[in-house]
Design a protein around this motif. Structure first.
Motif, PDB file in Angstrom:
ATOM      1  N   GLY A 389       0.516  -1.213  -0.021  1.00 61.92           N
ATOM      2  CA  GLY A 389      -0.192  -0.233  -0.073  1.00 61.92           C
ATOM      3  C   GLY A 389       0.925   1.236   0.055  1.00 61.92           C
ATOM      4  O   GLY A 389       1.046   2.434  -0.941  1.00 61.92           O
ATOM      5  N   ALA A 390       2.220   1.112   0.591  1.00 61.04           N
ATOM      6  CA  ALA A 390       3.128   2.255   0.814  1.00 61.04           C
ATOM      7  C   ALA A 390       3.378   3.086  -0.591  1.00 61.04           C
ATOM      8  O   ALA A 390       3.813   3.881  -1.211  1.00 61.04           O
ATOM      9  CB  ALA A 390       3.895   2.632   1.838  1.00 61.04           C
ATOM     10  N   GLY A 391       3.870   1.512  -0.482  1.00 58.28           N
ATOM     11  CA  GLY A 391       5.020   1.857  -2.682  1.00 58.28           C
ATOM     12  C   GLY A 391       4.391   2.254  -3.267  1.00 58.28           C
ATOM     13  O   GLY A 391       4.736   3.291  -3.969  1.00 58.28           O
ATOM     14  N   VAL A 392       2.670   1.924  -4.042  1.00 59.80           N
ATOM     15  CA  VAL A 392       1.897   1.990  -4.835  1.00 59.80           C
ATOM     16  C   VAL A 392       1.442   3.901  -4.085  1.00 59.80           C
ATOM     17  O   VAL A 392       1.460   4.269  -5.600  1.00 59.80           O
ATOM     18  CB  VAL A 392       1.112   1.276  -4.166  1.00 59.80           C
ATOM     19  CG1 VAL A 392      -0.523   1.753  -5.332  1.00 59.80           C
ATOM     20  CG2 VAL A 392       0.854   0.080  -5.339  1.00 59.80           C
ATOM     21  N   LEU A 393       0.725   3.565  -2.993  1.00 61.90           N
ATOM     22  CA  LEU A 393       0.448   5.448  -3.101  1.00 61.90           C
ATOM     23  C   LEU A 393       1.827   5.997  -3.311  1.00 61.90           C
ATOM     24  O   LEU A 393       1.540   7.460  -3.855  1.00 61.90           O
ATOM     25  CB  LEU A 393       0.147   5.309  -1.622  1.00 61.90           C
ATOM     26  CG  LEU A 393      -0.080   6.370  -0.868  1.00 61.90           C
ATOM     27  CD1 LEU A 393      -1.686   7.076  -2.010  1.00 61.90           C
ATOM     28  CD2 LEU A 393      -0.596   6.903   0.282  1.00 61.90           C
ATOM     29  N   LEU A 394       3.227   5.749  -2.987  1.00 58.01           N
ATOM     30  CA  LEU A 394       3.954   7.176  -3.495  1.00 58.01           C
ATOM     31  C   LEU A 394       3.957   6.777  -5.019  1.00 58.01           C
ATOM     32  O   LEU A 394       4.208   7.970  -5.328  1.00 58.01           O
ATOM     33  CB  LEU A 394       5.440   6.379  -3.285  1.00 58.01           C
ATOM     34  CG  LEU A 394       6.213   7.055  -2.724  1.00 58.01           C
ATOM     35  CD1 LEU A 394       6.643   8.087  -2.601  1.00 58.01           C
ATOM     36  CD2 LEU A 394       8.560   6.349  -2.362  1.00 58.01           C
ATOM     37  N   GLY A 395       4.287   5.949  -5.094  1.00 60.78           N
ATOM     38  CA  GLY A 395       4.536   6.217  -7.549  1.00 60.78           C
ATOM     39  C   GLY A 395       3.155   6.549  -7.732  1.00 60.78           C
ATOM     40  O   GLY A 395       3.175   6.784  -8.477  1.00 60.78           O
ATOM     41  N   VAL A 396       2.185   6.406  -7.244  1.00 63.42           N
ATOM     42  CA  VAL A 396       0.515   6.769  -8.036  1.00 63.42           C
ATOM     43  C   VAL A 396       0.520   8.487  -7.936  1.00 63.42           C
ATOM     44  O   VAL A 396       0.636   9.351  -8.861  1.00 63.42           O
ATOM     45  CB  VAL A 396      -0.680   6.144  -7.180  1.00 63.42           C
ATOM     46  CG1 VAL A 396      -1.940   7.110  -7.740  1.00 63.42           C
ATOM     47  CG2 VAL A 396      -1.054   4.642  -7.115  1.00 63.42           C
ATOM     48  N   LEU A 397       1.185   8.766  -6.157  1.00 64.57           N
ATOM     49  CA  LEU A 397       1.036  10.269  -6.276  1.00 64.57           C
ATOM     50  C   LEU A 397       2.223  10.826  -6.678  1.00 64.57           C
ATOM     51  O   LEU A 397       2.103  12.152  -7.565  1.00 64.57           O
ATOM     52  CB  LEU A 397       0.868  10.484  -4.627  1.00 64.57           C
ATOM     53  CG  LEU A 397       0.324  10.182  -3.894  1.00 64.57           C
ATOM     54  CD1 LEU A 397      -0.016  10.472  -2.209  1.00 64.57           C
ATOM     55  CD2 LEU A 397      -1.077  10.012  -4.534  1.00 64.57           C
ATOM     56  N   LEU A 398       3.764  10.315  -7.154  1.00 65.49           N
ATOM     57  CA  LEU A 398       4.567  10.438  -8.134  1.00 65.49           C
ATOM     58  C   LEU A 398       3.726  10.845  -9.028  1.00 65.49           C
ATOM     59  O   LEU A 398       4.471  12.009 -10.148  1.00 65.49           O
ATOM     60  CB  LEU A 398       5.784  10.385  -7.688  1.00 65.49           C
ATOM     61  CG  LEU A 398       6.576   9.953  -6.600  1.00 65.49           C
ATOM     62  CD1 LEU A 398       7.337   8.585  -7.086  1.00 65.49           C
ATOM     63  CD2 LEU A 398       7.064  11.092  -6.228  1.00 65.49           C
ATOM     64  N   VAL A 399       3.394  10.565  -9.866  1.00 64.70           N
ATOM     65  CA  VAL A 399       2.340  10.633 -11.427  1.00 64.70           C
ATOM     66  C   VAL A 399       1.221  11.171 -11.568  1.00 64.70           C
ATOM     67  O   VAL A 399       0.874  12.169 -12.291  1.00 64.70           O
ATOM     68  CB  VAL A 399       2.092   9.515 -12.051  1.00 64.70           C
ATOM     69  CG1 VAL A 399       1.726   9.734 -13.293  1.00 64.70           C
ATOM     70  CG2 VAL A 399       4.064   8.552 -11.910  1.00 64.70           C
ATOM     71  N   ALA A 400       0.800  10.582 -10.257  1.00 65.37           N
ATOM     72  CA  ALA A 400      -1.419  11.781 -10.284  1.00 65.37           C
ATOM     73  C   ALA A 400      -1.245  13.037 -10.320  1.00 65.37           C
ATOM     74  O   ALA A 400      -1.858  14.020 -11.073  1.00 65.37           O
ATOM     75  CB  ALA A 400      -1.910  10.813 -10.219  1.00 65.37           C
ATOM     76  N   LEU A 401      -0.349  13.449  -9.758  1.00 68.79           N
ATOM     77  CA  LEU A 401      -0.855  14.866  -8.731  1.00 68.79           C
ATOM     78  C   LEU A 401       0.359  15.904  -9.585  1.00 68.79           C
ATOM     79  O   LEU A 401      -0.625  16.737 -10.006  1.00 68.79           O
ATOM     80  CB  LEU A 401       0.709  15.080  -7.623  1.00 68.79           C
ATOM     81  CG  LEU A 401      -0.400  14.386  -6.107  1.00 68.79           C
ATOM     82  CD1 LEU A 401       0.474  14.603  -4.551  1.00 68.79           C
ATOM     83  CD2 LEU A 401      -1.787  14.755  -6.360  1.00 68.79           C
ATOM     84  N   PRO A 402       1.490  15.589 -10.542  1.00 68.81           N
ATOM     85  CA  PRO A 402       1.761  16.703 -10.554  1.00 68.81           C
ATOM     86  C   PRO A 402       1.411  16.852 -12.474  1.00 68.81           C
ATOM     87  O   PRO A 402       1.063  17.998 -12.891  1.00 68.81           O
ATOM     88  CB  PRO A 402       3.917  16.082 -11.094  1.00 68.81           C
ATOM     89  CG  PRO A 402       4.508  15.321 -10.093  1.00 68.81           C
ATOM     90  CD  PRO A 402       2.489  14.801 -10.142  1.00 68.81           C
ATOM     91  N   THR A 403       0.475  15.448 -13.132  1.00 66.15           N
ATOM     92  CA  THR A 403       0.056  15.303 -14.438  1.00 66.15           C
ATOM     93  C   THR A 403      -1.407  16.178 -13.881  1.00 66.15           C
ATOM     94  O   THR A 403      -2.412  16.087 -15.305  1.00 66.15           O
ATOM     95  CB  THR A 403      -0.030  14.335 -14.688  1.00 66.15           C
ATOM     96  OG1 THR A 403      -0.819  13.296 -13.973  1.00 66.15           O
ATOM     97  CG2 THR A 403       1.460  13.693 -15.078  1.00 66.15           C
ATOM     98  N   ASP A 404      -2.793  16.031 -12.939  1.00 70.08           N
ATOM     99  CA  ASP A 404      -3.302  16.946 -12.480  1.00 70.08           C
ATOM    100  C   ASP A 404      -3.578  18.434 -12.653  1.00 70.08           C
ATOM    101  O   ASP A 404      -2.962  18.900 -12.154  1.00 70.08           O
ATOM    102  CB  ASP A 404      -3.718  16.439 -11.503  1.00 70.08           C
ATOM    103  CG  ASP A 404      -5.348  16.461 -11.337  1.00 70.08           C
ATOM    104  OD1 ASP A 404      -6.418  15.941 -12.169  1.00 70.08           O
ATOM    105  OD2 ASP A 404      -5.640  17.369 -10.832  1.00 70.08           O
TER     106      ASP A 404
END
Length: 426
Positions: A389-404
């Motif tokens: 859960g922690a690894g997936v959360l970090l990876g998702v936010l690293l991509v999803a936040l800057p591109t939103d």
């Protein structure tokens, strides 16, 4: 080609997708409903149970027949082989198996997958895509598991596990098979009333979490294949030491295939960091391997050897971040973001889904194969689930936040307010 009314003949010939009972379900009652709407589902459930049971029992009976001339087996009845095969089939549904005073609780997930496939194939071939048919199939399959459990002189707790395991396996396999029937309604249409009540960020995030976990399982399968190739010398040594004949070797190979999915789940726990154990006091992680005495089973020869940890393997958990980033890119392309907080909510949903599913897999792949130290085999569901859960959360936010776009706009507005307050301060 069209008729004078303008209707496409091919479209008219195509079977309709309906939400009610199918007209092929047999004789109908005066009210127009099929009289035996439950019968196809019941037969599909019984067929799925008996087919998977036969595949497991047949090798055990074959081994008995071939070795029946051995004087050492003179006092062993042929029914013992069927009991062992039926017990292995039951443990694939979560019912513990007693062997020579020992209790086997480590589920062979290969048998579970076999049962799922036979249910799927039976339902797709001869079932009816109706709720009545599905319920009847689940009832028939569960009845078989309960009857076999009672014949094995099991306890009330074992019967309860047989009901839960039989219902879970049959419901999953039969429902999947019925959904592929030509007259079946689309799954999206059936789930829309419930799924549409969930806000879009959570819906999309949960799908991204399932996608991330599928990537991790695929990577774990590749790691398991590498383990087998790297440990083939040890595996061959164990096979030579056992000195099995053709039949004994074939039966052992079939039994080992049943536990291959368990090894894949252990490889998943190894990849994400917490690792796994095969017996109390052992530890298999990317940083260190602490081994110990193990059963003489060729499949265990593929596990990492002492001294193989450390080095570049320490960075293996970084795969979690990469998988999370891939899920984050998928999330960015499909998330209908209208608020700046939507990527955060979706990322949390993805992490929670991936973590819970990984923990569930670890629970299914853990157990024991006897008393003492061999009663502790598998990994920690809490450790693996939280790490995923922690690894997936970090990876998702690293991509999803800057591109939103909404999130970037909110960041610009917040930064502008901070600058304006700083410039207006005395």
């Amino acid at each position: 080609m069209t008729d004078p009314s303008g209707t496409d003949r091919l479209d008219r010939a195509r079977p309709p997708r309906v939400l009610t009972e199918d007209h092929r379900a047999g004789p109908r009652k005066p009210d127009g409903k099929p009289a035996l709407a439950w019968l196809p589902g019941l037969l599909a459930g019984l067929q799925g149970a008996l087919l998977s049971l036969l595949v497991v029992v047949l090798p055990a009976v074959t081994a008995y027949v071939v070795t029946s001339a051995d004087p050492a087996n003179a006092s062993v009845a042929w029914t013992r082989s069927t009991e062992v095969g039926a017990g292995l089939w039951l443990i694939g549904h979560g019912v513990p198996l007693g062997l020579g005073g020992n209790v086997l609780t480590l589920m062979p997930l290969g048998i579970t997958c076999l049962a799922l496939f036979t249910c799927y194939a039976s339902a797709r071939r001869s079932g009816e895509a109706t709720t009545t048919s599905l319920v009847a199939g689940i009832g028939g399959y569960t009845a078989v598991t309960v009857v076999i459990t009672l014949l094995m002189r099991a306890t009330i707790a074992d019967v309860a596990l047989a009901v839960i395991g039989g219902a879970a396996v049959s419901a999953t396999g039969l429902a999947t098979g019925l959904a592929r029937r030509p007259e079946a309604p689309r799954v999206r249409d059936l789930t829309r009333p419930l799924w549409s009540r969930v806000i879009p960020p959570i819906r999309t995030g949960a799908s991204a979490g399932v996608l991330a976990l599928s990537y991790l399982v695929a990577a774990a399968a590749a790691v398991s294949a590498v383990w087998v190739l790297a440990g083939r010398a040890t595996i061959n040594d164990i096979i030579r030491a056992l000195d099995l004949d053709v039949v004994g070797g074939s039966v052992l190979a079939v039994a080992e295939l049943a536990y291959v999915p368990n090894v894949v789940v252990w490889a998943l726990a190894w990849l994400v960091g917490p690792g796994f154990r095969v017996g109390a006091g052992t530890s298999f992680t990317t940083t260190e391997v602490v081994s110990g005495p193990m059963p003489v089973v060729p499949l265990l020869g593929a596990l990492p050897q002492p001294g193989s940890g450390g080095g570049v393997l320490v960075a293996a958990p970084m795969l979690l971040v990469l998988v999370g980033a891939l899920a984050g890119w998928w999330l960015h392309r499909r998330l209908p973001s209208v608020r700046a907080v939507d990527p955060l909510v979706a990322g949390a949903a993805a992490a929670l889904t991936a973590g819970l599913c990984a923990a569930a897999l670890v629970v299914l792949a853990s157990g024991g194969i006897g008393p003492g130290r061999m009663g502790d085999i598998g990994a920690s569901p809490l450790a693996v689930g939280s790490q995923v859960g922690a690894g997936v959360l970090l990876g998702v936010l690293l991509v999803a936040l800057p591109t939103d776009a909404e999130f970037r706009a909110a960041c610009r507005r917040g930064l502008s307010r901070l600058v304006s307050r700083g410039s207006s301060a005395p």
